[in-house]
Motif scaffolding. Sequence first.
Motif, short mmCIF file in Angstrom:
data_model
loop_
_atom_site.label_atom_id
_atom_site.label_comp_id
_atom_site.label_asym_id
_atom_site.label_seq_id
_atom_site.Cartn_x
_atom_site.Cartn_y
_atom_site.Cartn_z
N ARG A 9 0.83 -1.21 0.00
CA ARG A 9 0.00 0.00 0.00
C ARG A 9 0.87 1.26 0.00
N VAL A 10 1.92 1.26 0.80
CA VAL A 10 2.83 2.40 0.85
C VAL A 10 3.51 2.60 -0.50
N VAL A 11 3.96 1.52 -1.12
CA VAL A 11 4.59 1.60 -2.43
C VAL A 11 3.61 2.16 -3.45
N ARG A 12 2.38 1.71 -3.41
CA ARG A 12 1.34 2.22 -4.33
C ARG A 12 1.15 3.71 -4.15
N LEU A 13 1.06 4.18 -2.89
CA LEU A 13 0.88 5.60 -2.62
C LEU A 13 2.08 6.42 -3.08
N VAL A 14 3.27 5.91 -2.87
CA VAL A 14 4.48 6.61 -3.30
C VAL A 14 4.48 6.76 -4.82
N LEU A 15 4.13 5.71 -5.53
CA LEU A 15 4.07 5.78 -6.99
C LEU A 15 3.02 6.77 -7.46
N LEU A 17 1.93 9.40 -5.76
CA LEU A 17 2.45 10.73 -5.44
C LEU A 17 3.44 11.19 -6.50
N ASP A 18 4.30 10.30 -6.91
CA ASP A 18 5.28 10.62 -7.94
C ASP A 18 4.58 10.99 -9.25
N ARG A 19 3.57 10.24 -9.60
CA ARG A 19 2.81 10.54 -10.84
C ARG A 19 2.11 11.88 -10.72
N ALA A 20 1.51 12.15 -9.57
CA ALA A 20 0.83 13.44 -9.38
C ALA A 20 1.83 14.59 -9.47
N ALA A 21 2.97 14.44 -8.84
CA ALA A 21 3.99 15.49 -8.86
C ALA A 21 4.53 15.71 -10.27
N SER A 22 4.54 14.68 -11.10
CA SER A 22 5.05 14.82 -12.46
C SER A 22 4.18 15.74 -13.31
N HIS A 23 2.94 15.99 -12.90
CA HIS A 23 2.04 16.86 -13.65
C HIS A 23 2.11 18.32 -13.20
N VAL A 24 2.84 18.59 -12.16
CA VAL A 24 2.95 19.96 -11.65
C VAL A 24 3.80 20.78 -12.62
N PRO A 25 3.23 21.86 -13.18
CA PRO A 25 4.00 22.68 -14.12
C PRO A 25 5.23 23.30 -13.44
N PRO A 26 6.29 23.55 -14.20
CA PRO A 26 7.51 24.13 -13.62
C PRO A 26 7.28 25.46 -12.90
N VAL A 69 -3.71 23.77 -16.29
CA VAL A 69 -2.69 22.85 -16.83
C VAL A 69 -2.53 21.66 -15.89
N LEU A 70 -2.44 21.93 -14.59
CA LEU A 70 -2.29 20.86 -13.61
C LEU A 70 -3.51 19.95 -13.59
N MET A 71 -4.71 20.52 -13.61
CA MET A 71 -5.93 19.70 -13.63
C MET A 71 -6.00 18.83 -14.88
N PRO A 78 -4.65 7.93 -15.95
CA PRO A 78 -5.68 7.01 -15.45
C PRO A 78 -5.76 6.83 -13.94
N PRO A 79 -4.64 6.63 -13.20
CA PRO A 79 -4.81 6.44 -11.76
C PRO A 79 -5.22 7.72 -11.03
#
Length: 105
Positions: A9-15, A17-26, A69-71, A78-79
């Motif tokens: 579960r922790v690994v899933r959440l970390v992944l 979070l990483d995917r969500a952060a990848s969409h944050v504009p510079p 852009v973030l939305m 998908p996730p």
Amino acid sequence: MNRIGRYERVVRLVLLLDRAASHVPPAVTLSVLAVQPLSKTLEKGKDPVFASETLSIRRVTDDAVVVSVLMAGLRSDPPLHRARLEQLKQGRGGSSTEFKIIVAL
């Protein structure tokens, strides 16, 4: 839940979070990125109440376009497609925009 289940579960959440952060504009620096944030204020003598399976993203930005852009990025993944804009508050004179995005995990 056993140790392996918690670890997965922790690994899933970390992944996620990483995917969500990848969409944050510079142009955006996040001020809050919280997993399972408090859903109510803390009360003396009571257990805290958390918004389970939820990611909260908050920030104040000078460019309101970055919120769109973030939305768009979150909703295209998908996730993370269950992202919703919970709060959008324009500062005086339109100089800044405060936003809060909730993602159901």
